[in-house]
Design an enzyme around this catalytic site. Structure first.
Site, PDB file in Angstrom:
ATOM      1  N   SER A  57       9.568  -0.498   1.821  1.00  0.00           N
ATOM      2  CA  SER A  57       8.495   0.479   1.623  1.00  0.00           C
ATOM      3  C   SER A  57       7.160  -0.216   1.385  1.00  0.00           C
ATOM      4  O   SER A  57       6.753  -1.030   2.205  1.00  0.00           O
ATOM      5  CB  SER A  57       8.883   1.417   0.478  1.00  0.00           C
ATOM      6  OG  SER A  57       8.097   2.586   0.493  1.00  0.00           O
ATOM      7  N   ASP A 201      12.612   5.983   4.510  1.00  0.00           N
ATOM      8  CA  ASP A 201      12.328   4.977   3.485  1.00  0.00           C
ATOM      9  C   ASP A 201      13.575   4.187   3.086  1.00  0.00           C
ATOM     10  O   ASP A 201      14.616   4.751   2.739  1.00  0.00           O
ATOM     11  CB  ASP A 201      11.743   5.678   2.257  1.00  0.00           C
ATOM     12  CG  ASP A 201      11.080   4.716   1.296  1.00  0.00           C
ATOM     13  OD1 ASP A 201      11.780   3.855   0.734  1.00  0.00           O
ATOM     14  OD2 ASP A 201       9.852   4.825   1.114  1.00  0.00           O
TER      15      ASP A 201
END
Length: 723
Positions: A57, A201
């Site tokens: 991320s 993610d």
């Protein structure tokens, strides 16, 4: 919290027959990930040379930039230089919007996709257009490199397969796509498709990928964990925290195991900061630096222990950032329903030519501002003549259902519903159907299709039904008559769009009106009639936003020849007459929070023997349609005439964030003859003070007005975007 084991590391270092490899692991954490930058600054100060980087991320983004040659200072400059609100909401500057879209911008508070005839929830609140473009720009120097392990510092990042829930290691492909996938928080960002897999993610499954950097070959692992800890039941009091908890819950156990694989673990105390605290970038970076500095002696000892080994022969050589390139070829991928000509017409890129990164982004913003595309990304590749630009477009496959609401003390409460369909019946077309549900209803339809003849040239069909309760006033200010007015008009227009700011059009319009008396003095009459008109218009718009503008100009000029060719007009003159209308609003900033405002509204007709709804009206705080001009100090549509003129000036002050005070003064007049407009005896004056708050659902405004025609103060209330 800072965890270290210097003795273990140094002891291990003594037994290495070769220089031990250093791996750096950067966790996800949204805005909290900006603390990684502070840690990198301390690592550089300590002299730690990193051999491998793995990130998830935000940690993937910062780690990826570091891997291709950016140092901590440059990454800090990039992070603090962003408008994160604009970046993470895909907000395209209004100046980059198509002039076709500007008219509807700022009318709706929400939108939902329509697929297969059904209204659905979106796959994500944000498509990630702006972040994708930023990542493409920052990684221009490695667009040609498919193997992330060949970067100056070998790199990988982690994403989650949305179908299987498994971790996906991204160490090859197109770097901006990999970084964008690694940070795609479910329900916030739309997923990214890579190699047939739908990715989101990586923090869902492996937020601290220490095991992956071990597999890359790292002997000593430095981990930086800025992930959001799980909240207690008492702390779950906001939507943001609930969302963070849902993202972090599954990965919490994984993170605990991954921490054990780190030889040095730096875990800054970021209490009080959430994954959305991007406006606190400065303090987050400082926090990361402060907590890493506690480990500085141990980090320096590690760096010193490595000096006994021969110097690295494969030390990374920083790559030079690319600011411009010679565009020799242009390739477009993904076009299906939108014509190539429409896209090229909005890009306005010359091939061949030298193109800067800024010019390329502005071109993509213009194309994205047409709303025909869900996402437009790019990559640059070397070609024999220079550089090949590959534009990768994802067309907008979903149509839209949009909604808004407004309360206006003149027009009362209203709900606006809109459906918009693109590429219906023809490529590059837009069908927009709107209805205003209120005591004064409006139905509006527009169909615009870009022709294949020339970029920017299109055909427009418009329809408008409008019903309004109209009051007329005596000179003393009292109500003289009340009418129920309704009209229907449809237009066929040829329009040329020269740029995002300028459009020129011409065509024909059919107009039907009905005027029914509710209350009126004896002798007053209503009636119905139909007219055929021919018109030409110019639209110019460079305003920087839909409301509370601080810079730019909006201008609309219209010339109409009104005829009674249909032979149905119940008017005193059956001869054709002409009308000329010009409206202009502008704003000039004098400081960051203060702007000077100026407006001009004018119109005149070649006769006063015409239907009453072709007259110009003055009054009210804001314009309504094209012939009802605002005038501070007069009631809504209080004065009418075949000619009208208003000059208005003011100052707008943003005294607090999104809170405004606007002082406006105006002068003007209506008349039956153009020359009478300049009769000083009939000049009107007025002054108005507005308090405005730009709330999440639109402006909230209260206006107090003084005028030469009224002894008492007038007031006006507006809630929500006007339409």
């Amino acid at each position: 919290m800072v965890i270290g084991c210097a003795e273990k590391i140094l002891a291990a270092g003594e037994s290495f027959p070769r220089r031990p490899k250093i791996g750096l692991v950067l966790s996800g954490g949204g805005a909290r990930g900006l603390a990684h930058i502070g840690v990198l600054k301390v690592l550089e100060e300590a002299g730690i040379e990193v051999d491998y980087i793995a990130g998830t991320s935000m940690g993937g983004i910062i780690g990826g930039l570091y891997a291709i040659g950016y140092d901590a200072a440059r990454i800090e400059e990039i992070a603090l230089g962003q408008d994160w609100n604009e970046l993470l909401t895909d907000k395209i500057p209004r100046t980059s919007m198509s002039i076709i879209e500007k008219k509807e911008e700022g009318r709706y508070v929400g939108a939902l996709p329509i697929r297969k005839g059904k209204i659905e929830l979106p796959g994500g609140l944000v498509a990630g257009q702006k972040i994708s473009i930023l990542l493409s720009r920052l990684t221009l120097q490695v667009h040609h490199a498919d193997d992330f392990r060949a970067f100056p510092i070998p790199f990988l990042c982690i994403a989650t397969d949305l179908e299987t829930g498994g971790a996906v290691v991204l160490d090859k492909g197109f770097l901006p796509d990999a970084l964008r996938a690694s940070m795609s928080i479910p329900s916030v960002f739309t997923p990214v498709q890579i190699d047939g897999r739908l990715l989101v993610d990586g923090g869902l499954v492996r937020n601290l990928p220490a095991s992956d950097v071990r597999k890359m070959g790292a002997d000593i692992v430095i981990g930086v964990d800025v992930g959001t800890p799980l909240y207690s039941k008492k702390e779950l009091g906001s939507l943001v925290k609930v969302l963070e908890q849902s993202v972090n819950f599954r990965g919490a156990a994984s993170t605990e195991e991954q921490q054990k694989l780190c030889d040095i673990l730096i875990k800054p105390d970021l209490t009080g900061y959430s994954s959305t605290s991007f406006n606190s970038g400065d303090s987050l970076i400082t926090k990361g630096e402060r907590y890493a500095r506690r480990m500085l002696p141990e980090l320096q000892a590690l760096a010193d222990s490595l000096k006994k080994y021969p110097e690295k022969t494969d030390s990374p050589k920083p790559l030079k950032p690319v600011s411009s390139f010679y565009l020799a070829e242009l390739e477009i991928e993904g076009l299906q329903k939108v014509s190539r000509r429409l896209l090229l017409g909005n890009l306005q890129l010359k091939v061949p030519s030298v193109v800067t990164a800024d010019e390329l982004e502005q071109a993509i913003d213009r194309a994205y501002g047409t709303h025909f595309f869900e996402r437009i990304t790019y990559r640059v590749e070397p070609s024999p003549q220079g550089t090949r630009l590959v534009l990768r477009v994802i067309e907008q496959t979903a149509n839209q259902f949009r909604f808004g609401f407004n309360y206006d003390s003149n027009l009362k409460a209203a709900i606006l519903l809109n459906t918009t369909f693109r590429n219906l019946l023809a490529q590059g077309s837009k069908l927009s159907l709107s209805t205003r549900l209120s005591d004064n209803p409006v139905i509006e339809g527009s169909y615009f299709v870009h022709t294949a003849w020339k970029p920017g040239v299109g055909l427009r069909v418009e329809m408008l039904y409008n019903a309004l309760d109209v009051l007329t006033y005596r000179e003393s200010g009292g109500v003289e008559a009340n009418f129920d007015y309704s009209s229907f008009e449809t237009s066929l227009l040829l329009e040329t769009i020269f740029s995002n700011s300028v459009a020129l059009g011409a065509g024909a319009r059919y107009h039907y009106s009905s005027l029914d008396i509710v209350i009126a003095p004896e002798g007053w009459e209503g009636g119905q009639y139909s007219l055929l008109s021919f018109l030409a218009y110019l639209r110019f718009d460079t305003l920087n936003r839909a409301v509370y503008q601080t810079r730019g100009v909006s201008l609309y000029a219209e010339a109409i020849l009104v005829t009674d060719l249909l032979g149905s007009a119940e008017v005193r003159s059956h001869e054709a007459f002409q009308k000329y209308t010009l409206t202009c609003d502008g704003a000039v900033p004098v400081s960051r929070r203060v702007s000077i405002l100026g407006s001009f509204y004018g119109g005149f007709s070649t006769t006063d023997q015409m239907p009453s709804d072709h007259f110009y009206f003055l009054g009210g705080a804001y314009p309504y349609l094209n012939r009802a001009f605002p005038f501070m100090g007069l009631k809504f549509m209080e004065r009418l005439g075949s000619c009208a003129l208003v000059l208005q000036t003011g100052v707008q002050v943003e005294f607090r964030k999104n809170q405004f005070l606007i002082l406006r003064g105006n002068t003007g007049e209506t008349a039956l003859d153009f020359n009478d407009l300049f009769d000083r005896q009939g000049i009107l004056t007025g002054l108005g003070l507005t308090y405005g708050w730009l709330s999440p659902v639109g402006p909230m405004e209260y206006t107090v007005m003084w005028g030469s025609e009224h002894k008492d103060l007038l007031s006006h209330v507006n809630i929500g975007y006007r339409f």
